[in-house]
Design an enzyme around this catalytic site. Structure first.
Site, PDB file in Angstrom:
ATOM      1  CB  ALA A 171      -0.936   0.003   1.203  1.00 37.96           C
ATOM      2  CB  ALA A 172       4.368   1.946  -0.829  1.00 34.77           C
ATOM      3  N   GLY A 173       2.018   3.201  -2.431  1.00 34.20           N
ATOM      4  CA  GLY A 173       1.497   4.248  -3.301  1.00 34.20           C
ATOM      5  C   GLY A 173       0.209   4.851  -2.774  1.00 34.20           C
ATOM      6  CG  ASP A 174      -3.265   2.486  -2.454  1.00 32.40           C
ATOM      7  OD1 ASP A 174      -3.379   3.067  -3.551  1.00 32.40           O
ATOM      8  OD2 ASP A 174      -3.496   1.275  -2.295  1.00 32.40           O
TER       9      ASP A 174
END
Length: 302
Positions: A248-251
C-alpha cells in the site's frame, strides 16, 4: 481543514507470503495467509482518516461477508461510508503474493467495483459538493472515472488522480486532473515512452503536463519522488527504512498528499509528509493494516 471525497474501489485482499515469486506453471508452498481490507480507494480513504483527514467515500461492495467487513473496517477508521452501496454481485477481491524482498504481485477480481456507474456519481453528488478535494483511482470503470472528474471540475473541486492500475488515458481525463500521482511504470504507460533514466522521466512528465495536467508527482520507490508543473520541478528524497511489504505504499503516499493539501500545506511540505507516511507503511505487512496514524508520523525518527 478541507473535506476530501474518495471515489474508488474496495477489495478484500487475500495475501500469501512466499520466498520467491512463482514461475509460469510452478506451484509453491506459501507461508502466512491473511485476509486484509484493501482496494486502492479504500486504502487511500483509510490512509487519510488515520492522518486525521476528513474523508468520505463513494464506492460499491457486494451483499456478502467481505462487503460487510470492508464497510465496518472503514467505519472503525472514521471514514464516512454513507455513500457506499451494495451491488448484486460479489465484493471485489485481490490476490496478493509477497516475496521475501517485500515485492508483490497482485491479481484483482473487481466484482462490485465495476458496478459503480455514472448514475452512482449523480446519486451521491452531495459527497462531491460537500468536499474540497476529490481523489480517484482506476479500479472502477473508466467511463465512471471520466464522468466523476468532469462533475468534480464543474463543481470547482481540486482533483487528484492516482492512475493505478495503469492504462492509457485520453485527453478527456487528463484535462480534468489537477494532480496526477503515477509511479515509474504507470508513467511509462501514460506517456507511451520507455523510461530508463532520469532524462526519460523528465521527457515523459513534460509530455503529460503538455496534455493539460496542472501538477504531476512521480513516485520513484526507495529513490523518492519528483514534482513537476509548467513552471518548475524538484526532487524529494525518500526516507530510508527496512521494507517488509510495499503493498500500500502508493496508496499511503497519495492519501497523505491529499491530507496535507487539505491542511493548506505547500506542495513541498505535502511531499515530505507523504514520504514519511510511505516509509512507515512499507515497514508493516498488508494494505490497510500497514497504514500509519498521525501520531506514528509525528514520532517517526530517521
Amino acid at each position: 481543514m478541507k473535506n476530501i471525497c474518495v471515489i474508488g474501489s474496495l477489495n478484500m485482499d487475500l495475501v500469501v507470503n512466499v520466498d520467491t515469486m512463482p514461475k509460469p506453471g510452478q506451484t509453491l508452498l506459501g507461508g502466512n495467509f491473511k485476509e486484509v481490507p484493501g482496494g486502492k480507494g479504500a486504502n487511500q480513504a483509510v490512509a487519510m482518516a488515520r492522518l486525521d483527514g476528513r474523508v468520505s467515500m463513494i464506492g460499491k461492495v457486494g451483499n456478502d461477508s467481505f462487503g460487510k467487513t470492508l464497510v465496518k473496517s472503514l467505519n472503525d477508521d472514521n471514514v464516512n461510508t454513507d455513500y457506499i452501496h451494495e451491488a448484486d454481485c460479489p465484493t471485489g477481491v485481490a490476490f496478493i503474493t509477497v516475496d521475501k524482498n517485500a515485492q508483490n504481485a497482485i491479481v484483482v477480481a473487481p466484482g462490485a467495483n465495476f458496478e459503480l456507474t455514472k448514475n452512482d456519481i449523480d446519486k451521491n453528488i452531495d459527497c462531491i459538493k460537500n468536499s474540497d478535494i476529490v481523489v480517484i483511482q482506476l479500479e472502477t470503470p473508466l467511463e465512471t472515472v471520466i464522468y466523476a472528474l468532469q462533475v468534480a471540475k464543474n463543481l470547482n473541486k481540486y482533483t487528484i488522480l492516482n492512475p493505478a492500475p495503469a492504462v492509457k488515458l485520453d485527453d478527456e481525463i487528463i484535462k480534468n486532473v489537477d494532480l496526477l500521482t503515477p509511479n515509474e511504470t504507470e508513467l511509462e504507460i501514460l506517456s507511451e515512452m520507455k523510461i530508463e533514466n532520469e532524462d526519460d522521466i523528465s521527457k515523459a512528465t513534460n509530455k503529460i503536463i503538455e496534455k493539460g495536467v496542472k501538477e504531476l508527482i512521480v513516485t520513484l520507490g526507495s529513490k523518492g519522488s519528483l514534482y513537476i508543473n509548467k513552471e518548475k520541478s524538484f526532487f524529494k528524497s525518500a526516507y530510508k527504512v527496512d521494507a517488509i511489504d510495499t503493498t500500500a505504499a502508493g496508496d499511503s503516499f497519495t492519501g497523505a498528499l491529499a491530507v496535507a493539501l487539505s491542511n493548506n500545506k505547500s506542495i513541498d511540505e505535502a511531499m515530505d509528509f507523504a514520504s514519511k507516511v510511505g516509509a512507515l507503511s512499507v515497514m508493516k505487512e498488508g494494505a490497510q493494516s500497514s497504514l500509519p496514524t498521525l501520531k506514528d508520523v509525528k514520532s517517526f525518527i530517521v
